[in-house]
Motif scaffolding. Structure first.
Motif, short mmCIF file in Angstrom:
data_model
loop_
_atom_site.label_atom_id
_atom_site.label_comp_id
_atom_site.label_asym_id
_atom_site.label_seq_id
_atom_site.Cartn_x
_atom_site.Cartn_y
_atom_site.Cartn_z
N SER A 65 0.61 -1.15 -0.03
CA SER A 65 0.01 -0.15 -0.15
C SER A 65 0.88 1.22 0.06
CB SER A 65 -1.03 -0.02 1.08
OG SER A 65 -1.88 -1.10 0.99
N SER A 66 2.24 1.22 0.44
CA SER A 66 3.03 2.40 0.56
C SER A 66 3.33 3.07 -0.92
CB SER A 66 4.18 2.31 1.21
OG SER A 66 5.10 1.17 0.79
N ASP A 67 3.36 1.96 -1.83
CA ASP A 67 3.65 2.23 -3.25
C ASP A 67 3.14 0.98 -4.23
OD1 ASP A 67 4.56 3.10 -5.63
OD2 ASP A 67 6.68 3.60 -4.65
N PRO A 68 1.97 1.03 -4.38
CA PRO A 68 1.11 -0.02 -5.26
C PRO A 68 2.06 -0.20 -6.56
CG PRO A 68 -0.34 0.99 -4.13
CD PRO A 68 0.76 2.17 -3.98
N SER A 69 2.43 0.96 -7.28
CA SER A 69 3.10 0.61 -8.67
C SER A 69 4.52 0.09 -8.33
CB SER A 69 3.03 1.91 -9.34
OG SER A 69 3.84 2.88 -8.63
N LYS A 70 5.12 0.50 -7.26
CA LYS A 70 6.42 -0.20 -7.07
C LYS A 70 6.58 -1.42 -6.63
CE LYS A 70 10.56 0.64 -4.19
NZ LYS A 70 11.06 1.72 -3.22
N TYR A 71 5.49 -1.96 -6.18
CA TYR A 71 5.36 -3.33 -5.66
C TYR A 71 4.36 -4.24 -6.13
CZ TYR A 71 8.36 -1.37 -1.98
OH TYR A 71 9.25 -0.56 -1.22
N GLU A 72 3.94 -3.77 -7.36
CA GLU A 72 3.03 -4.36 -8.10
C GLU A 72 3.31 -6.01 -8.27
OE1 GLU A 72 0.23 -4.45 -12.28
OE2 GLU A 72 2.29 -3.61 -12.31
N GLN A 73 4.75 -6.38 -8.56
CA GLN A 73 4.92 -7.68 -8.77
C GLN A 73 5.57 -8.05 -7.39
OE1 GLN A 73 7.71 -7.89 -11.86
NE2 GLN A 73 6.18 -7.17 -13.45
N LEU A 74 5.18 -9.21 -6.74
CA LEU A 74 5.83 -9.74 -5.33
C LEU A 74 7.05 -9.94 -5.43
CD1 LEU A 74 4.73 -11.03 -2.86
CD2 LEU A 74 4.91 -13.20 -4.00
N TYR A 75 7.91 -10.34 -6.50
CA TYR A 75 9.23 -10.18 -6.25
C TYR A 75 9.91 -9.07 -6.42
CZ TYR A 75 8.08 -15.37 -7.21
OH TYR A 75 7.70 -16.47 -7.14
N SER A 76 9.38 -7.95 -6.88
CA SER A 76 9.95 -6.73 -6.52
C SER A 76 10.34 -6.40 -5.07
CB SER A 76 9.16 -5.49 -7.23
OG SER A 76 8.03 -5.33 -6.68
N MET A 77 9.45 -6.65 -4.41
CA MET A 77 9.31 -6.49 -2.92
C MET A 77 10.38 -7.37 -2.39
SD MET A 77 6.06 -6.44 -0.33
CE MET A 77 4.85 -6.25 -1.54
N VAL A 78 10.31 -8.58 -2.73
CA VAL A 78 11.31 -9.38 -2.25
C VAL A 78 12.78 -9.01 -2.40
CG1 VAL A 78 12.40 -11.87 -2.21
CG2 VAL A 78 9.76 -11.41 -2.29
N GLN A 79 13.26 -8.71 -3.84
CA GLN A 79 14.43 -8.36 -4.25
C GLN A 79 14.94 -6.94 -3.39
OE1 GLN A 79 13.22 -8.02 -8.43
NE2 GLN A 79 14.43 -9.87 -8.82
N GLU A 80 14.03 -6.09 -3.29
CA GLU A 80 14.37 -4.97 -2.30
C GLU A 80 14.62 -5.26 -1.12
OE1 GLU A 80 12.15 -0.84 -2.29
OE2 GLU A 80 11.39 -1.84 -0.86
N GLU A 81 14.02 -6.33 -0.39
CA GLU A 81 14.30 -6.56 0.85
C GLU A 81 15.79 -7.35 0.88
OE1 GLU A 81 11.11 -8.15 3.31
OE2 GLU A 81 10.19 -6.24 3.16
N VAL A 82 15.97 -8.23 0.01
CA VAL A 82 16.99 -8.83 0.06
C VAL A 82 18.29 -7.85 -0.20
CG1 VAL A 82 18.50 -10.30 -1.54
CG2 VAL A 82 16.23 -10.99 -0.99
N GLN A 83 18.10 -7.22 -0.89
CA GLN A 83 19.38 -6.01 -1.27
C GLN A 83 19.49 -5.05 0.23
OE1 GLN A 83 17.71 -3.59 -4.53
NE2 GLN A 83 18.78 -4.84 -6.00
N ASN A 84 18.30 -5.08 0.75
CA ASN A 84 18.48 -4.11 2.36
C ASN A 84 18.64 -5.12 3.41
OD1 ASN A 84 17.61 -1.78 0.64
ND2 ASN A 84 15.67 -1.83 1.12
N LYS A 85 18.73 -6.37 2.99
CA LYS A 85 18.97 -7.45 4.05
C LYS A 85 17.81 -7.51 5.10
CE LYS A 85 23.99 -7.51 3.53
NZ LYS A 85 24.06 -8.33 2.25
N THR A 86 16.64 -7.25 4.60
CA THR A 86 15.32 -7.10 5.49
C THR A 86 14.40 -8.00 5.05
OG1 THR A 86 14.43 -5.34 4.52
CG2 THR A 86 15.70 -4.88 6.37
N ALA A 87 14.63 -9.17 4.48
CA ALA A 87 13.61 -10.04 3.52
C ALA A 87 12.78 -11.19 4.63
CB ALA A 87 14.49 -11.01 2.63
N LYS A 88 12.91 -10.75 6.16
CA LYS A 88 12.50 -11.75 6.83
C LYS A 88 10.99 -11.90 6.88
CE LYS A 88 16.15 -11.06 10.39
NZ LYS A 88 16.39 -10.58 11.55
N VAL A 89 10.28 -11.03 6.67
CA VAL A 89 8.68 -10.90 6.64
C VAL A 89 8.23 -11.45 5.27
CG1 VAL A 89 6.63 -9.48 6.26
CG2 VAL A 89 8.56 -8.67 7.84
#
Length: 161
Positions: A65-89
């Motif tokens: 919800s914070s940025d629906p266009s940025k996170y439209e694809q599930l893996y875009s969220m994962v890739q960002e969290e992997v890069q930031n080392k916050t992929a736990k959730v």
């Protein structure tokens, strides 16, 4: 129309992938939410699993919800969290869903005190056995794809079943 507790999730799974075959965040999370009432039918034994999965879904929905266009694809969220080392959730949600809904874990139904009564409660007006099989064969590939993606980005603690 004949329905079971699986009818909403079976309908929702038709929209999980884009035309190009990419898993979309909102439809995937919507299907995950539709599984929560199914877990309720197992009673207190699944309450912790439901709570864990529900909390992870909520956190991912908030991020989406914070940025629906940025996170439209599930893996875009994962890739960002992997890069930031916050992929736990995301990792926790996908692992929990993979473990809790795989074809092999439907044996949990046998834990119900009265299997016939349990099947009656979850069946509604439809063919529950057919819907369980359809759910497992339709949803499991999404979860397997998620697992394979997690492995590809170094989050491969989950062993495929």
């Amino acid at each position: 129309m004949a329905e079971t507790v699986f009818t909403p999730s079976l309908e929702g799974m038709k929209h999980v992938k884009s035309e190009s075959g990419v898993i979309l965040t909102k439809p995937f999370l919507d299907v995950c939410k539709q599984i929560l009432p199914v877990l309720d039918k197992f009673g207190a034994a699944m309450a912790l699993v439901k709570s864990d999965i529900g909390g992870n879904i909520t956190r991912l929905e908030n991020k989406y919800s914070s940025d629906p266009s940025k996170y439209e694809q599930l893996y875009s969220m994962v890739q960002e969290e992997v890069q930031n080392k916050t992929a736990k959730v995301i990792y926790a949600l996908l692992v929990n869903m993979y473990k809790s809904t795989s074809v092999h874990n439907w044996v949990a139904m046998k834990l119900a005190p009265n299997r016939e009564k349990f099947m009656e409660v979850i069946s509604g007006t439809g063919d529950i056995k057919a819907d369980i099989e359809k759910f497992c064969t339709t949803f499991y590939p999404f979860l397997k794809e998620n697992h394979d993606f997690l492995a590809s980005v170094g989050l491969d603690d989950l062993k495929a079943s």
